[in-house]
Design a protein around this motif. Structure first.
Motif, short mmCIF file in Angstrom:
data_model
loop_
_atom_site.label_atom_id
_atom_site.label_comp_id
_atom_site.label_asym_id
_atom_site.label_seq_id
_atom_site.Cartn_x
_atom_site.Cartn_y
_atom_site.Cartn_z
N ASN A 1 3.64 0.89 -2.98
CA ASN A 1 4.90 1.10 -2.25
C ASN A 1 4.66 1.17 -0.74
O ASN A 1 5.49 0.73 0.05
CB ASN A 1 5.59 2.36 -2.74
N LYS A 2 3.54 1.75 -0.33
CA LYS A 2 3.24 1.81 1.10
C LYS A 2 3.01 0.40 1.65
O LYS A 2 3.41 0.09 2.77
CB LYS A 2 2.01 2.68 1.35
N ARG B 1 10.67 0.11 -7.81
CA ARG B 1 10.41 -1.18 -7.17
C ARG B 1 11.02 -2.32 -7.99
O ARG B 1 11.02 -2.30 -9.21
CB ARG B 1 8.91 -1.42 -7.01
N ALA C 1 4.32 -2.36 0.39
CA ALA C 1 5.65 -2.98 0.42
C ALA C 1 6.45 -2.47 1.60
O ALA C 1 7.20 -3.22 2.24
CB ALA C 1 6.39 -2.70 -0.89
N ALA C 2 6.27 -1.19 1.91
CA ALA C 2 7.00 -0.61 3.04
C ALA C 2 6.62 -1.30 4.34
O ALA C 2 7.45 -1.45 5.24
CB ALA C 2 6.72 0.89 3.14
N GLU D 1 13.73 -3.55 -2.97
CA GLU D 1 12.58 -2.76 -2.54
C GLU D 1 12.92 -1.78 -1.42
O GLU D 1 12.06 -1.00 -1.01
CB GLU D 1 11.45 -3.68 -2.05
N SER E 1 10.60 1.53 -0.76
CA SER E 1 9.74 1.29 0.39
C SER E 1 9.97 2.34 1.47
O SER E 1 9.03 2.85 2.07
CB SER E 1 9.98 -0.11 0.96
#
Length: 299
Positions: free
Chosen positions: A13-14, A75, A16-17, A98, A102
């Protein structure tokens, strides 16, 4: 031992962020797009310290049920795509599924939401991508997303944020472009409890354009309209005697999405050839409509 491993969800997730959330304005854009896709007619954005300490986006859209609220922080969860064909015919603003996870991965986030079918609302609390609390709460129909301490767990990214004034300018530009595309929606932006921008809903798009551009005599904004081969261009351009010293008064929107397109901008400048000198820029709102299956929204 295998050299290839599956990354933990928190780390994924980081990553994707990093693609979705570049700065506070990115958060505002994603949340505002979701609000508009939810049918909101009122969008209120509150910022503190340029978005470093607080970003709050509230809307009166359709809201979510408890189950949908929980799915929204997973996600790739989305209500806007159902099959492969939808990827090549995007009709909504947000679609990636996302945004919330995210944003949640790099902030302390809460979501309060209620749909028309629910008697009470749902409040989710997420810190650094971890869901820490789910509670029933009183709430009006719609969604309120509060983002605190953006990039608190990724200090290297927080360090690269610009000054408060610069970050606020980016946020104001994002909302201005949306306000131009959605004149029937009320927009309000506050910074440290002070109203920075306030655009009431209007029925005449020209009134919104004149309000957003600001300080331009209405008689100096001239309407344009063209339709050719399924593509339409409409909007307003300024008289040559009204100009700015930068291009920040030029808004080009394709299917209600703000874009920076050199071809369209060059065509605009060509129309002012020999009417404006170097360093002078017209004011313009160009609303371009193209069949959705001919637009790459990631382009």
């Amino acid at each position: 031992m295998s050299k290839i491993r599956i990354l933990p969800d928190i780390l994924s997730n980081k990553i994707a962020a990093g693609e979705v959330v570049e700065r506070p304005a990115s958060v505002v854009k994603e949340l505002a797009e979701n609000a508009l896709d939810a049918g909101a007619t009122r969008l209120l954005v509150d910022i503190e310290q340029g978005g470093r300490s607080l970003i709050r986006v509230g809307d009166n859209g359709c809201g979510m049920s408890r189950d949908d609220a929980l799915l929204s922080i997973e996600r790739h969860a989305t209500s806007k795509i159902t099959g492969d064909q939808d990827l090549f015919n995007i009709r909504t603003l947000g679609f990636r599924g996302e945004a919330l996870p995210s944003i949640a991965a790099v902030s302390k986030l809460s979501v309060v939401t209620r749909d028309a079918a629910s008697d009470s609302g749902t409040e989710l609390t997420i810190e650094g991508g971890r869901l820490v609390n789910v509670a029933e709460t009183g709430a009006p129909e719609g969604t309120l997303v509060t983002v605190r301490q953006l990039f608190f767990n990724t200090p290297a990214r927080r360090k690269f944020l610009k000054s408060i004034a610069t970050e606020m300018a980016h946020i104001a530009d994002i909302l201005a472009s949306m306000a131009l595309a959605w004149p029937q929606v009320q927009f309000r932006l506050t910074h440290n409890d002070r109203i920075v921008k306030s655009w009431p809903a209007v029925t005449d798009p020209f009134e919104r354009a004149a309000d957003v551009l600001g300080g331009v005599p209405r008689g100096d904004l001239h309407p344009i309209e063209s339709n050719r081969e399924g593509i339409s261009v409409s909007g307003w351009i300024s008289h040559p005697r009204t100009y700015r010293k930068s291009a920040n008064g030029i808004f080009i929107l394709v299917n209600r999405r703000f874009v920076r397109d050199r071809v369209a901008q060059h065509a605009l400048f060509q129309g002012y050839s020999q009417r404006l000198v170097k360093g002078q820029f017209p004011l313009a709102v160009l609303l371009i409509q193209v069949p959705s299956d001919q637009v790459d929204v990631n382009g």
